[in-house]
Structure formats: structure tokens, C-alpha cells
Design an enzyme around this catalytic site. Structure first.
Site, short mmCIF file in Angstrom:
data_model
loop_
_atom_site.label_atom_id
_atom_site.label_comp_id
_atom_site.label_asym_id
_atom_site.label_seq_id
_atom_site.Cartn_x
_atom_site.Cartn_y
_atom_site.Cartn_z
N SER A 140 27.03 -17.10 -13.52
CA SER A 140 25.84 -17.94 -13.32
C SER A 140 25.13 -18.12 -14.65
O SER A 140 25.22 -17.23 -15.53
CB SER A 140 24.89 -17.26 -12.34
OG SER A 140 23.67 -17.98 -12.25
N TYR A 153 20.07 -9.59 -9.64
CA TYR A 153 21.12 -10.62 -9.51
C TYR A 153 21.55 -11.04 -10.92
O TYR A 153 22.74 -11.08 -11.23
CB TYR A 153 20.59 -11.84 -8.73
CG TYR A 153 21.57 -12.99 -8.74
CD1 TYR A 153 22.70 -12.98 -7.92
CD2 TYR A 153 21.40 -14.09 -9.59
CE1 TYR A 153 23.63 -14.03 -7.95
CE2 TYR A 153 22.31 -15.13 -9.63
CZ TYR A 153 23.42 -15.09 -8.81
OH TYR A 153 24.33 -16.12 -8.84
N LYS A 157 25.34 -10.62 -12.82
CA LYS A 157 26.15 -11.70 -13.40
C LYS A 157 26.40 -11.44 -14.90
O LYS A 157 27.47 -11.74 -15.41
CB LYS A 157 25.47 -13.06 -13.16
CG LYS A 157 25.43 -13.47 -11.69
CD LYS A 157 26.84 -13.62 -11.10
CE LYS A 157 26.83 -14.15 -9.68
NZ LYS A 157 28.17 -14.34 -9.12
N1 NAD Z 1 24.27 -21.73 -5.36
C1 NAD Z 1 23.81 -21.57 -6.59
O1 NAD Z 1 22.72 -22.07 -6.93
C2 NAD Z 1 24.59 -20.77 -7.60
C3 NAD Z 1 24.26 -20.87 -8.95
C4 NAD Z 1 24.98 -20.11 -9.87
C5 NAD Z 1 26.01 -19.30 -9.46
N2 NAD Z 1 26.31 -19.22 -8.14
C6 NAD Z 1 27.42 -18.35 -7.74
O2 NAD Z 1 28.42 -19.13 -7.14
C7 NAD Z 1 29.10 -18.39 -6.14
C8 NAD Z 1 29.12 -19.18 -4.84
O3 NAD Z 1 27.80 -19.52 -4.47
P1 NAD Z 1 27.50 -20.58 -3.29
O4 NAD Z 1 26.09 -21.03 -3.45
O5 NAD Z 1 28.60 -21.58 -3.21
O6 NAD Z 1 27.54 -19.60 -2.05
P2 NAD Z 1 27.81 -19.88 -0.49
O7 NAD Z 1 26.92 -18.92 0.22
O8 NAD Z 1 27.70 -21.33 -0.18
O9 NAD Z 1 29.31 -19.46 -0.34
C9 NAD Z 1 29.70 -18.15 -0.60
C10 NAD Z 1 30.90 -17.80 0.25
O10 NAD Z 1 31.23 -16.45 -0.04
C11 NAD Z 1 31.47 -15.75 1.17
N3 NAD Z 1 31.16 -14.35 0.95
C12 NAD Z 1 29.95 -13.78 0.71
N4 NAD Z 1 30.07 -12.46 0.59
C13 NAD Z 1 31.38 -12.16 0.78
C14 NAD Z 1 32.13 -10.96 0.79
N5 NAD Z 1 31.53 -9.76 0.62
N6 NAD Z 1 33.46 -11.03 0.97
C15 NAD Z 1 34.07 -12.21 1.17
N7 NAD Z 1 33.41 -13.39 1.19
C16 NAD Z 1 32.08 -13.37 0.99
C17 NAD Z 1 30.56 -16.42 2.19
O11 NAD Z 1 31.03 -16.21 3.50
C18 NAD Z 1 30.62 -17.88 1.75
O12 NAD Z 1 31.67 -18.60 2.39
C19 NAD Z 1 28.39 -17.04 -6.05
O13 NAD Z 1 29.08 -16.08 -6.82
C20 NAD Z 1 27.04 -17.32 -6.69
O14 NAD Z 1 26.44 -16.18 -7.24
C21 NAD Z 1 25.64 -19.94 -7.20
#
Ligand code: NAD
Length: 248
Positions: A140, A153, A157
Site C-alpha cells: 500500500s 496497518y 505494509k
Molecule cells: N482498498 C484500498 O483502498 C487499498 C489500498 C491500498 C492497498 N490495499 C490492499 O489491497 C489488498 C486488497 O484490498 P481490497 O480493498 O481489494 O480488499 P477486499 O476486502 O475487497 O478484498 C479482500 C479479499 O481478501 C479476502 N481475505 C481477507 N482476509 C483473508 C484471509 N485471512 N484469508 C484469505 N482471504 C482473505 C476477502 O475475503 C476478500 O475477498 C489488501 O492487501 C489491502 O491492504 C487496499
């Protein structure tokens, strides 16, 4: 036209929705065989049948679940070329004094221990096969340009960015490449609301992104595709912001 990932087998954790689904979709478009590994069984199954790929139920914090992913991939395809460690979690943006032990443990288990377990189970397999590989950590911008209210968090990261860079150096001899992709806040993916804390923060936050919007699953899928394709074959140890200029 040949696909940029023809003949490759990729595991995408958290591929049931959000960025992970976008990554799986982009990889399938380019000829990869994809295994979505997610703990949300119904959503993961639904996405896998929509995209026409494999699904394995897993909790990325459990060693036995990683061993099962390895077993399924090996039995089904006989190889693993790419692992996208995308599954992640956070607590809702709040003062750091209010973070609980439970919040802390969950964030470090899902965001950090998962990378350890994926490396610990999959790297020996890739080494044994001898065909190299590509591991991508979805980190992130929070890991390189932290904002208040998300201390642990952000720290999780930053930890995985560092681990990814370290492994890039350690496993270069095996031609296993390690890179992080650092998205800025997502446009409507699952965790976005928790990062922003309050819905009214969305406009304020978007105004700090020079290109004027959040990141989409397609943006993140494109970055992963580049890193995992032949075009990225000399790229290792990077943490690539996909952030519309936010980290400048
Ligand atoms: N959404 C944002 O703004 C953002 C920004 C920067 C980084 N990220 C990173 O991107 C990644 C995805 O984020 P997103 O917003 O698409 O999330 P999301 O919640 O839409 O999707 C995450 C998926 O991971 C699965 N998951 C969660 N915990 C799990 C576990 N312990 N084992 C297996 N599956 C698991 C969930 O079921 C879900 O399908 C994450 O690592 C997050 O930290 C997100």
C-alpha cells in the site's frame, strides 16, 4: 495473439473480490491459469465460476491452508509460477491510542504472517522445480507514505515491503523475483471505507491524488501483469506505487 502469461500458473489470494478479482481477471485475459484462494467461500466460488478459474478455500494466516494450495496447484497443473499475495485487512481509521490487541494481531496475521507462510511453503517448491517465479505483495502507499489513524496497518505494509525487498536479493540466484505493488486508496473495493474512516473523507482524500481518483482493480491488475510477464523479467525488489502521483 499470444497472451503475456501463456503457460503460467498463478495463485491470487483474496481473489474473491476487490483488487484480487481484478488481478485474476487480467491474468486470465493474458492466458494464465489462475487459482483464487480466499476464505470467503461463497464469494470466491462465485467469482471463480464467473471468471472460469479454480477456487481454493483458504485462510492465508494458516500454514496448513498454504500447504493445501500447493497440493491443489501441483495436482491440477504441476507447477506454480506466480503468487499474488493480495488478501489483506485493516481496522477502521481511528486514533492509535484506541487500537486493541485484537486489531493489532489481526492486521499482522493477515498482512504479514501470510507473506511469511506463502514464502515458506511456495519458495522451496519453486526452487525444486527450477523454473524461477514471481511473487508480488499487494502492499500500500500506506507503507511508504503513512497517514494518521492507521499506524499498525501502515506498519504491517512497511514490514512486507521490506520483507519483499529482502527476499528479492536472497532468491535472485533462483530467478524468483519479488516485488510489491502499492495501491493508493481503492475506488469502491472492500477495505476503502475502513481506510477513509468516514464517508465524508472521500472527497478530501481524492483531492490529494494528483491524477484525481482512487485506484481500480484494473490498475492493480495491469501493474501485476507487467511485473509477472516477460516484460518485467529484470524487475525485482521494487515497490511500485499505483497511486496517480500521491506519493510524490
Ligand atoms: N482498498 C484500498 O483502498 C487499498 C489500498 C491500498 C492497498 N490495499 C490492499 O489491497 C489488498 C486488497 O484490498 P481490497 O480493498 O481489494 O480488499 P477486499 O476486502 O475487497 O478484498 C479482500 C479479499 O481478501 C479476502 N481475505 C481477507 N482476509 C483473508 C484471509 N485471512 N484469508 C484469505 N482471504 C482473505 C476477502 O475475503 C476478500 O475477498 C489488501 O492487501 C489491502 O491492504 C487496499
Amino acid at each position: 495473439m499470444p497472451g503475456r502469461l501463456d503457460g503460467k500458473v498463478a495463485i491470487v489470494t483474496g481473489g474473491g473480490g476487490g483488487f484480487g478479482k481484478g488481478i485474476a481477471e487480467r491474468f486470465l485475459d493474458e492466458g494464465a491459469k489462475v487459482i483464487i484462494a480466499d476464505f470467503a467461500e461463497e464469494v470466491g466460488q462465485k467469482t471463480a465460476s464467473e471468471l472460469k478459474c479454480e477456487f481454493v478455500k483458504c485462510n492465508v494466516t494458516e500454514r496448513q491452508d498454504w500447504e493445501n494450495i500447493l497440493k491443489v496447484a501441483d495436482e491440477k497443473f504441476g507447477q506454480i509460477d506466480i503468487v499474488i499475495n493480495n488478501a489483506g485487512t485493516t481496522y477502521r481509521n481511528k486514533p492509535t491510542n484506541d487500537v486493541t490487541d485484537e486489531d493489532f494481531d489481526k492486521v499482522f496475521a493477515v498482512n504479514v504472517k501470510s507473506i511469511y507462510l506463502s514464502a515458506n511453503t511456495i519458495i522451496p517448491y519453486m526452487q525444486k522445480k527450477g523454473n524461477g517465479g514471481s511473487m508480488v505483495t499487494i502492499a500500500s502507499t500506506a507503507g511508504i507514505r503513512p497517514r494518521p489513524g492507521l499506524t499498525w496497518y501502515n506498519a504491517s505494509k512497511a514490514a512486507v515491503i521490506n520483507a519483499t525487498r529482502t527476499m528479492a536479493v536472497e532468491y535472485a540466484k533462483d530467478n524468483i523475483r519479488f516485488n510489491s505493488v502499492c495501491p493508493v486508496v481503492g475506488l469502491g473495493t472492500g477495505l476503502t471505507d475502513l481506510f477513509l474512516g468516514k464517508p465524508e473523507m472521500e472527497k478530501t482524500f481524492m483531492a490529494t491524488i494528483p491524477l484525481g481518483r482512487g485506484s481500480t482493480p484494473k490498475d492493480i491488475g495491469n501493474a501485476c501483469l507487467y511485473l509477472c510477464s516477460e516484460e518485467g523479467s529484470f524487475i525485482t525488489g521494487t515497490d511500485l506505487p499505483v497511486d496517480g502521483g500521491r506519493c510524490v
